[in-house]
Design an enzyme around this catalytic site. Structure first.
Site, PDB file in Angstrom:
ATOM      1  N   HIS A 190       4.189  -5.724   4.435  1.00 56.09           N
ATOM      2  CA  HIS A 190       3.905  -5.833   3.002  1.00 56.09           C
ATOM      3  C   HIS A 190       4.263  -7.238   2.552  1.00 56.09           C
ATOM      4  CE1 HIS A 190       5.278  -4.859  -1.272  1.00 56.09           C
ATOM      5  NE2 HIS A 190       4.142  -4.175  -1.242  1.00 56.09           N
ATOM      6  N   HIS A 217      -0.023   4.260  -3.834  1.00 59.05           N
ATOM      7  CA  HIS A 217       1.006   3.549  -4.604  1.00 59.05           C
ATOM      8  C   HIS A 217       2.086   4.472  -5.171  1.00 59.05           C
ATOM      9  CE1 HIS A 217       2.421   0.197  -7.295  1.00 59.05           C
ATOM     10  NE2 HIS A 217       1.992  -0.500  -6.269  1.00 59.05           N
TER      11      HIS A 217
HETATM   12 MG    MG Z   1       1.654  -0.703  -1.761  1.00 57.97          MG
END
Ligand code: MG
Length: 381
Positions: A285, A185
């Protein structure tokens, strides 16, 4: 056919929906959202009304190029997410006019369904074993989660040891049948990423996402050369021009652009096909809503290198307002850990506008949490 109106709704948990109406009675839906910036995106869409009203919605590519090129400034998360929502709605209109799914207009589907994974463990990972076992019990064969909370640019041996131990325990608990994707992340900086990737290699994750923050494409390329784990980048890149360096530097083996953040279906398909030439896999995503997911599925249908699709059903953000709440049943279907490619006209979903109206009265002010390191400095979320 002419565009007559653009309407937006800010709806919980953290989304923005767009409807483009025409003088032919047809309308299309898009999701022009950037998480944490829904009001900014609503304003960005509203600014584009001046150009869009009166345009023929069937001229998708001309509208795309005009919005992209006109006005000097281009690219980036805000403008490309606004363009994305508009692009989705235009494809939805075109498909509905021709009574055919968008994927049929993009060359026809190469698959009937795509594997999907579930998010586990919240923002700061907790109860990963329990979380992954629960999604496994629902028939999913893959899960993704953050591997750590705040991590300093150089952190302690004990902290790294804890992360590594947790992930080895998880692999042992869920077995080799379950595929795991590790999301760093952008929380992990290069010095720690190098160590973690080496230690985690025996766990064979399907990919490590954002091993370093995605602006660091050169660093990602260095890491890619140093590990056997496939590296994934893309949720914070916004057009072909951003992906150029990724491909040229061989910085990733998997890319995860977001249909809602890269200029929509039009640009996602171009990026997906381009990635094929580098043998780079596509894992779109999509931690947001049902319209963005339906648009992603149209892309998955036609990109041969797409192998897994993110979706946010049941994610911790969605308490009280989930992906399937806004669409009629049958459009988005999960079966045996796969999402079916929608076969209805346009995006293949029917948005429940009355529900959208109702939930827009609640709205949202979703913001990313603010995290700090022990020394008081701001931490990457
Ligand atoms: Mg991600």
């Amino acid at each position: 056919m002419k565009i007559t109106a653009l309407k937006t709704w800010i709806v919980p948990p953290r989304w923005l929906f767009l409807k483009i109406e025409t003088d032919a009675g047809l309308s299309g839906w898009g999701e022009p959202v950037l998480e944490g910036h829904a009001a900014t995106l609503a304003a960005a869409v509203q600014e584009l009304e001046d150009f869009l009203i009166g345009q023929d919605p069937r001229r998708i590519e001309d509208i795309w190029q005009t919005i992209y090129r006109n006005g000097c400034y281009r690219g980036g998360p805000v403008l490309m997410s606004a363009l994305a929502g508009i692009d989705m709605a235009l494809w939805d209109i075109k498909g509905k006019e021709l009574d055919t799914p968008v994927h049929a207009l993009l060359g026809g589907p190469v698959r009937d369904r795509i594997r999907t994974y579930r998010w586990c463990g919240g923002d700061r990972p907790s109860d990963l074993i329990e979380g992954v076992r629960a999604v496994q019990a629902q028939g999913y064969t893959a899960a993704k989660f953050n591997i750590c909370s705040e991590l300093q640019i150089v952190d302690t041996h004990a902290k790294l040891d804890g992360i590594i131990q947790t992930l080895f325990d998880l692999r042992e608990a869920v077995g080799s049948e379950m595929d795991l994707a590790f999301d760093f992340h952008g929380r992990v900086h290069a010095p720690m990423a190098r160590v973690l990737l080496k230690e985690l290699e025996p766990l064979r994750p399907i990919f490590v996402e954002d091993a370093v923050v995605s602006a660091m494409v050169e660093t990602m390329a260095d890491l890619a050369r140093a590990t056997s784990i496939p590296l994934c980048i893309g949720e914070r890149l916004h057009s072909r021009y951003d992906f150029k360096r990724v491909f040229e530097l061989r910085a990733a083996q998997v890319i995860n652009p977001d249909t809602a953040h890269v200029g929509g279906i039009s640009e996602m398909v171009r990026i997906g096909h381009w990635a094929e030439a580098y043998d780079v896999a596509l894992a779109p995503h999509c931690p947001i809503g049902p319209i963005a997911l339906a648009a992603s599925l149209q892309v998955d249908a036609v990109c041969h290198n797409a192998f897994i699709q993110e979706q946010s059903i049941g994610i911790h953000y969605n308490a009280g307002a989930d992906v399937l709440d806004y669409v009629e049943p049958g459009g988005i279907v999960v079966e045996d850990g796969h999402l079916l490619i929608p076969q209805g006209p346009g995006l293949g979903i029917e948005v429940d506008e009355a529900k959208v109206e109702e939930m827009a009265r609640i709205g949202h002010r979703w913001r990313a949490p603010v995290w700090r390191h022990d020394d008081g400095s701001i931490a990457e979320w």
